[in-house]
Motif scaffolding. Structure first.
Motif, PDB file in Angstrom:
ATOM      1  N   LYS A 231       0.832  -1.253  -0.099  1.00  0.00           N
ATOM      2  CA  LYS A 231      -0.059  -0.041   0.084  1.00  0.00           C
ATOM      3  C   LYS A 231       0.789   1.413  -0.012  1.00  0.00           C
ATOM      4  N   SER A 232       1.743   1.179   0.827  1.00  0.00           N
ATOM      5  CA  SER A 232       2.604   2.543   0.907  1.00  0.00           C
ATOM      6  C   SER A 232       3.602   2.548  -0.297  1.00  0.00           C
ATOM      7  N   ALA A 233       4.008   1.646  -0.941  1.00  0.00           N
ATOM      8  CA  ALA A 233       4.667   1.738  -2.307  1.00  0.00           C
ATOM      9  C   ALA A 233       3.815   2.460  -3.508  1.00  0.00           C
ATOM     10  N   VAL A 234       2.656   2.482  -3.239  1.00  0.00           N
ATOM     11  CA  VAL A 234       1.899   2.844  -4.514  1.00  0.00           C
ATOM     12  C   VAL A 234       1.812   4.454  -4.203  1.00  0.00           C
ATOM     13  N   MET A 235       2.639   5.169  -4.769  1.00  0.00           N
ATOM     14  CA  MET A 235       2.554   6.417  -5.033  1.00  0.00           C
ATOM     15  C   MET A 235       1.941   7.126  -6.129  1.00  0.00           C
ATOM     16  N   ALA A 236       1.667   8.410  -5.995  1.00  0.00           N
ATOM     17  CA  ALA A 236       1.106   8.920  -7.310  1.00  0.00           C
ATOM     18  C   ALA A 236       2.149   9.031  -8.446  1.00  0.00           C
ATOM     19  N   LEU A 237       2.068   8.004  -9.109  1.00  0.00           N
ATOM     20  CA  LEU A 237       3.000   7.604 -10.565  1.00  0.00           C
ATOM     21  C   LEU A 237       2.690   8.418 -11.637  1.00  0.00           C
ATOM     22  N   PRO A 238       3.674   9.205 -12.232  1.00  0.00           N
ATOM     23  CA  PRO A 238       3.557   9.873 -13.338  1.00  0.00           C
ATOM     24  C   PRO A 238       3.327   9.066 -14.656  1.00  0.00           C
ATOM     25  N   ALA A 239       2.649   9.580 -15.435  1.00  0.00           N
ATOM     26  CA  ALA A 239       2.602   8.832 -16.792  1.00  0.00           C
ATOM     27  C   ALA A 239       3.100   9.772 -17.988  1.00  0.00           C
ATOM     28  N   SER A 240       3.928   9.036 -18.774  1.00  0.00           N
ATOM     29  CA  SER A 240       4.729   9.599 -19.828  1.00  0.00           C
ATOM     30  C   SER A 240       4.137   9.381 -21.274  1.00  0.00           C
ATOM     31  N   SER A 241       3.816  10.424 -22.114  1.00  0.00           N
ATOM     32  CA  SER A 241       3.411  10.191 -23.291  1.00  0.00           C
ATOM     33  C   SER A 241       4.792  10.437 -24.299  1.00  0.00           C
ATOM     34  N   ASN A 242       5.866  10.618 -23.754  1.00  0.00           N
ATOM     35  CA  ASN A 242       7.054  10.862 -24.656  1.00  0.00           C
ATOM     36  C   ASN A 242       8.231  10.484 -23.690  1.00  0.00           C
ATOM     37  N   ALA A 243       8.808   9.320 -24.046  1.00  0.00           N
ATOM     38  CA  ALA A 243      10.197   9.013 -23.693  1.00  0.00           C
ATOM     39  C   ALA A 243      11.068   8.620 -24.669  1.00  0.00           C
ATOM     40  N   VAL A 244      12.352   8.595 -24.514  1.00  0.00           N
ATOM     41  CA  VAL A 244      13.122   7.918 -25.662  1.00  0.00           C
ATOM     42  C   VAL A 244      14.358   7.346 -25.034  1.00  0.00           C
ATOM     43  N   ILE A 245      15.009   6.295 -25.615  1.00  0.00           N
ATOM     44  CA  ILE A 245      16.503   5.849 -25.455  1.00  0.00           C
ATOM     45  C   ILE A 245      17.195   6.302 -26.646  1.00  0.00           C
ATOM     46  N   VAL A 246      18.196   7.184 -26.402  1.00  0.00           N
ATOM     47  CA  VAL A 246      19.033   7.456 -27.498  1.00  0.00           C
ATOM     48  C   VAL A 246      20.463   6.772 -27.238  1.00  0.00           C
ATOM     49  N   ILE A 247      20.695   6.130 -28.176  1.00  0.00           N
ATOM     50  CA  ILE A 247      21.967   5.429 -28.389  1.00  0.00           C
ATOM     51  C   ILE A 247      22.919   5.971 -29.223  1.00  0.00           C
ATOM     52  N   VAL A 248      24.208   6.304 -28.920  1.00  0.00           N
ATOM     53  CA  VAL A 248      25.315   6.943 -29.292  1.00  0.00           C
ATOM     54  C   VAL A 248      26.593   6.445 -29.372  1.00  0.00           C
ATOM     55  N   ASP A 249      27.095   6.178 -30.344  1.00  0.00           N
ATOM     56  CA  ASP A 249      28.649   5.855 -30.323  1.00  0.00           C
ATOM     57  C   ASP A 249      29.447   7.181 -30.429  1.00  0.00           C
ATOM     58  N   ILE A 250      30.319   7.336 -29.526  1.00  0.00           N
ATOM     59  CA  ILE A 250      31.439   8.774 -29.701  1.00  0.00           C
ATOM     60  C   ILE A 250      32.735   8.104 -30.210  1.00  0.00           C
ATOM     61  N   LYS A 251      33.286   9.281 -30.971  1.00  0.00           N
ATOM     62  CA  LYS A 251      34.678   8.633 -31.333  1.00  0.00           C
ATOM     63  C   LYS A 251      35.581   9.064 -30.157  1.00  0.00           C
ATOM     64  N   GLU A 252      36.164   7.785 -30.260  1.00  0.00           N
ATOM     65  CA  GLU A 252      37.286   7.886 -28.810  1.00  0.00           C
ATOM     66  C   GLU A 252      37.892   9.091 -28.341  1.00  0.00           C
ATOM     67  N   ASP A 253      38.531   9.913 -29.166  1.00  0.00           N
ATOM     68  CA  ASP A 253      39.203  11.015 -28.919  1.00  0.00           C
ATOM     69  C   ASP A 253      38.160  12.239 -28.506  1.00  0.00           C
ATOM     70  N   ARG A 254      37.000  12.061 -28.602  1.00  0.00           N
ATOM     71  CA  ARG A 254      36.164  12.859 -28.030  1.00  0.00           C
ATOM     72  C   ARG A 254      35.218  12.508 -26.813  1.00  0.00           C
ATOM     73  N   ILE A 255      35.489  11.545 -26.249  1.00  0.00           N
ATOM     74  CA  ILE A 255      34.621  11.041 -25.179  1.00  0.00           C
ATOM     75  C   ILE A 255      34.803  12.099 -23.808  1.00  0.00           C
ATOM     76  N   ASP A 256      36.065  12.600 -23.667  1.00  0.00           N
ATOM     77  CA  ASP A 256      36.184  13.288 -22.532  1.00  0.00           C
ATOM     78  C   ASP A 256      35.242  14.647 -22.546  1.00  0.00           C
ATOM     79  N   ASP A 257      35.321  15.093 -24.022  1.00  0.00           N
ATOM     80  CA  ASP A 257      34.507  16.329 -24.164  1.00  0.00           C
ATOM     81  C   ASP A 257      32.872  15.916 -24.007  1.00  0.00           C
ATOM     82  N   PHE A 258      32.639  15.072 -24.458  1.00  0.00           N
ATOM     83  CA  PHE A 258      31.148  14.388 -24.526  1.00  0.00           C
ATOM     84  C   PHE A 258      30.831  14.274 -23.086  1.00  0.00           C
ATOM     85  N   LEU A 259      31.749  13.757 -22.395  1.00  0.00           N
ATOM     86  CA  LEU A 259      31.097  13.558 -20.996  1.00  0.00           C
ATOM     87  C   LEU A 259      30.715  14.777 -20.044  1.00  0.00           C
ATOM     88  N   LYS A 260      31.662  16.005 -20.306  1.00  0.00           N
ATOM     89  CA  LYS A 260      31.481  17.016 -19.907  1.00  0.00           C
ATOM     90  C   LYS A 260      30.178  17.781 -20.242  1.00  0.00           C
TER      91      LYS A 260
END
Length: 564
Positions: free
Chosen positions: A14-43
């Motif tokens: 009962k206590s775990a059932v909180m007011a849950l949001p519903a989403s009509s828009n969600a995405v998983i974005v998958i990217v391959d990053i050039k190895e020499d640009r990973i530090d810039d990408f993380l920032k």
């Protein structure tokens, strides 16, 4: 792990059932990053993730997790959830999104794929987890893509409601940080489970549970046409920003709402009350300290509350070093004690240096003045400003300050010309038996975050507070333990909480405060337990402690003080 009995489990559900949001828009974005640009990408992505979670900048963003492939080290995943299409569109107008867009335009991305999802079409309001996890280190995560046979979708949703909702209950699945179910916007027969666990061990434990069996049994009946699993994690990404957890921004730093207190971990300060009250001391020594710290970090606590007074920083540091705990993944607080404050600014600066040396880190995230020693604390604060300017500490805070102490800092110009050195938090005792509303309201209105110590009402002053009938009533209504209700009472108000314990079992129990809510009535009941006697007792403690361990110990109250 032991499941609670049936009555407690019913209340858990009962206590775990909180007011849950519903989403009509969600995405998983998958990217391959050039190895020499990973530090810039993380920032860039750190700025995008943090900005997206800030409601003042991105009000339609419900969640933004950033994860790395466990199979391809230059492949990353963004899991973004918005309230609706309008919220998603507004996100793309923000300055933090522009940083990502500019990086992409600069040619740092080798390949990109977008999976469009939603949860609004899944009935019942349970598909998307409302609460953030208490921990930021998600070491074992998966995106499970399934295609369900059209005539079996109702059966699938029934099985997944069991698996999803029970996975979120710590008493049943302790290592599960998040479990969402989303549906493809392009094909209504395709779904994605997003599951996040602290590590591989807890992910494996999930597969032994009865609720996982509901999904496994459905799959065994042949209801799944296709399945693909993407293995990801957030723990290898430097910092504590990648996986969205319960946190609060204090000044320039992001601080977890839940921390671990190191007071009396392996050592009892000479002037602590329990050092003189005749009680046998707890187990002590560097080995004891190291084991407790290792257990705390292993249990998911990445915010450690330390102090000069605790006399154990020289043990905490090696314990963290021996674990090879990455410094960016930890949030470390320390406090300068009265004797150094009384000696003057140079003693305060020496203590900062000693703290950094003892804790074996380059700097401290948040450094507090432990008590406002009369006539001395202003100079101590100014010394911490110098340490901040030198990069030794990131932000400055207070501990045990009342309104008048704070105003002394303001009058002395300690906050800087533009408020850049204003204290970001005030760590004070907060719990239902000592809820100083006037003080809490004042600092909150000033934009100074309230952090609680002794939130579990531990200590000889309170006797057996967990037996209080009001607290017991709330615990029974929710099927929760006193530490869980007390912790929830704090974080539900946005007050950070730093419980302490020496056992892994209680560490896990103390952390399970984000999967349920207190009702408005329960919050009101708990907020009304502070008595005039409690305020008077605190006044006596305040007078004692502002002079403690100084040549003026036993001195008077320095003028009028607001202590309620």
């Amino acid at each position: 792990f032991l499941a609670p009995d049936f009555c407690i489990l019913t209340a858990y559900l009962k206590s775990a059932v909180m007011a849950l949001p519903a989403s009509s828009n969600a995405v998983i974005v998958i990217v391959d990053i050039k190895e020499d640009r990973i530090d810039d990408f993380l920032k860039v992505m750190e700025a995008d993730a943090k900005g997206s979670r800030d409601k003042s900048q991105d009000p339609g963003c419900i969640r933004f997790d950033f994860l790395r492939s466990r199979d391809t080290p230059n492949r990353y995943y963004f899991f973004e959830v918005f309230t609706d299409d309008e919220g998603a569109a507004q996100h793309k107008t923000t300055a933090h999104y522009k940083q990502w867009a500019d990086f992409k335009a600069s040619g740092g991305v080798e390949k990109q794929e977008v999976v469009k999802l939603e949860s609004a079409s899944i009935p019942g309001g349970w598909a998307l987890q409302a609460n953030d996890a208490p921990y930021s280190r998600a070491g074992s995560c998966v995106f499970v893509h399934v295609e369900i046979k059209p005539d079996r979708i109702d059966d699938f949703l029934k099985a997944m409601e069991v698996d999803v909702t029970k996975s979120r209950i710590k008493g049943l699945d302790p290592g599960c940080l998040r479990f969402d179910l989303l549906r493809s916007k392009d094909d209504p027969n395709k779904f994605v489970f997003y599951e996040a666990y602290t590590d591989d061990e807890t992910a494996a434990y999930h597969k032994t549970t009865d609720h996982y069996k509901a999904w496994a049994d459905f799959k065994a009946t042949g209801g799944v046409a296709n399945q693909d699993v993407w293995k990801v994690e957030a723990s290898s990404i430097p910092g504590i920003w990648a996986f969205q957890a319960a946190s609060v921004k204090v000044g320039s730093v992001e601080m977890p709402l839940l921390g671990f207190g190191t007071y009396k971990v392996g050592a009892v300060p000479h002037s602590a009350s329990s050092a003189t009250d005749g009680d046998p001391p707890p187990p002590s020594g560097p080995e004891v300290c190291a084991q407790i710290i290792k257990d705390a970090v292993a249990s998911g606590y990445y915010f450690l509350d330390c102090a000069q007074f605790y006399m154990n920083e020289s043990w905490v540091g090696p314990a963290l070093k021996s674990m090879a705990a990455p410094r960016p993944s930890l949030f470390i607080t320390s406090k300068v004690w009265n004797n150094s404050v009384y000696e003057g600014p140079e003693a305060v600066k020496r203590q900062v240096d000693k703290c950094i040396e003892d804790l074996q880190c380059e700097n401290i995230d948040l450094f507090l003045v432990h008590w406002p020693v009369p006539g001395k604390h202003v100079a101590a604060y100014q010394a911490l400003r110098d340490c901040k300017a030198d990069g030794k500490i990131k932000e400055i805070g207070l501990s045990n300050y009342c309104i008048e102490d704070y105003e002394e800092l303001r009058a002395a110009g300690c906050f800087g010309e533009n408020g850049e050195d204003k204290p970001v938090c005030n760590q004070i005792e907060v719990n239902p038996l000592l809820f100083r509303k006037k003080t809490i309201d004042f600092f909150t209105q000033e934009g100074v975050h309230i952090q609680s110590y002794r939130g579990l009402m531990q200590g000889p002053a309170w006797g057996k507070p967990w037996d209080h009938p009001v607290l017991q009533e709330v615990c029974n209504e929710l099927g929760r333990s006193p530490p869980q209700v007390l912790g929830r009472f704090l974080v539900q108000q946005g007050i950070s909480h730093v419980p302490k314990t020496s056992t892994p079992e209680r560490m896990s129990q103390n952390a399970d405060i984000f999967s349920f809510e207190l009702s408005a009535k329960q919050m009101e009941l708990l907020s009304g337990l502070t008595t005039p006697e409690a305020i008077d007792n605190y006044k006596q403690l305040y007078i004692k402690c502002i002079w403690r361990d100084t040549p003026e110990a036993g001195g008077p109250l320095p003028g009028e003080r607001t202590l309620d």
